[in-house]
Design a protein around this motif. Structure first.
Motif, mmCIF file in Angstrom:
data_model
loop_
_atom_site.group_PDB
_atom_site.id
_atom_site.type_symbol
_atom_site.label_atom_id
_atom_site.label_comp_id
_atom_site.label_asym_id
_atom_site.label_seq_id
_atom_site.Cartn_x
_atom_site.Cartn_y
_atom_site.Cartn_z
ATOM 1 N N GLN A 146 40.394 47.701 44.411
ATOM 2 C CA GLN A 146 40.833 46.685 45.380
ATOM 3 C C GLN A 146 39.680 45.717 45.609
ATOM 4 O O GLN A 146 38.852 45.929 46.479
ATOM 5 N N ARG A 161 38.587 41.946 46.567
ATOM 6 C CA ARG A 161 39.066 40.708 47.181
ATOM 7 C C ARG A 161 38.158 39.562 46.753
ATOM 8 O O ARG A 161 36.972 39.558 47.034
ATOM 9 N N LYS A 191 38.119 35.073 45.978
ATOM 10 C CA LYS A 191 38.797 33.796 46.191
ATOM 11 C C LYS A 191 38.926 33.093 44.844
ATOM 12 O O LYS A 191 37.938 32.733 44.224
ATOM 13 N N CYS A 203 41.555 37.421 39.205
ATOM 14 C CA CYS A 203 42.581 36.417 39.510
ATOM 15 C C CYS A 203 43.829 36.510 38.637
ATOM 16 O O CYS A 203 44.600 35.557 38.528
ATOM 17 N N ARG A 259 31.166 39.182 42.635
ATOM 18 C CA ARG A 259 31.891 40.095 43.536
ATOM 19 C C ARG A 259 32.547 41.234 42.753
ATOM 20 O O ARG A 259 32.481 42.394 43.145
ATOM 21 N N THR A 260 33.180 40.885 41.640
ATOM 22 C CA THR A 260 33.856 41.896 40.821
ATOM 23 C C THR A 260 32.849 42.885 40.242
ATOM 24 O O THR A 260 33.041 44.100 40.338
ATOM 25 N N GLU A 271 34.481 41.693 59.205
ATOM 26 C CA GLU A 271 34.638 42.231 57.854
ATOM 27 C C GLU A 271 33.285 42.312 57.160
ATOM 28 O O GLU A 271 32.411 41.466 57.375
#
Length: 153
Positions: free
Chosen positions: A38, A40, A42, A68, A128-129, A147
């Motif tokens: 999971q 998240r 952008k 994406c 991020r990934t 967060e």
């Protein structure tokens, strides 16, 4: 119970005792029991999916949201460790990939003829990934509006 059904039950019992769960799952055409990462991020746009459901993937894989778009992933897949292979083709675009030796995201001229899970829209999506997959370096972790927020170098 006839001899045929007894043989089938014995076969199933042997498979369960052998600890080979994937073969047993393949016998029943079920997917392995694990969940997709999971992550998240952008995205600038939604990418064309490689799969639409788990049934579009191999028996050991699931259809997961990655970079994406929807891609088939196995339980041990790490997209950041994959070496991107760029094929000659028209219309190259700049994308980002994680260089495992330099431990950071670098730009690459990618095109529609090339396929790789180690291909990200932006540097931030790459960072991020790959941080989620245990690569890269987080320099500060704090909360922003309730967060967790990670600053990457």
């Amino acid at each position: 119970m006839g001899p045929r059904s007894c043989l089938l039950m014995l076969l199933l019992l042997l498979m369960m005792l052998s600890q080979d769960h994937n073969r047993l799952l393949a016998f029943f055409k079920m997917k392995p029991f694990w969940t997709c990462p999971q992550i998240r991020v952008k995205c600038l746009y939604r990418e064309f999916p490689d799969c639409f459901s788990d049934w579009d993937c191999k028996i050991q894989e699931k259809c997961c949201i990655l970079s994406c778009g929807m891609k088939c992933m196995g339980i041990d897949d790490n997209p950041c460790e994959e070496i991107p292979r760029v094929k000659p083709c028209a219309q190259s675009i700049t994308r980002w990939y994680f260089n495992i030796t330099k431990n950071r995201c670098l730009p690459i001229e990618f095109n529609k003829c090339s396929k790789s899970k180690n291909s990200f829209q932006t540097r931030q999506v790459c960072r991020r990934t790959c941080l989620e997959f245990g690569h890269g370096t987080a320099i500060k972790l704090f909360e922003l509006e309730g967060e967790p927020f990670t600053v990457l170098i």
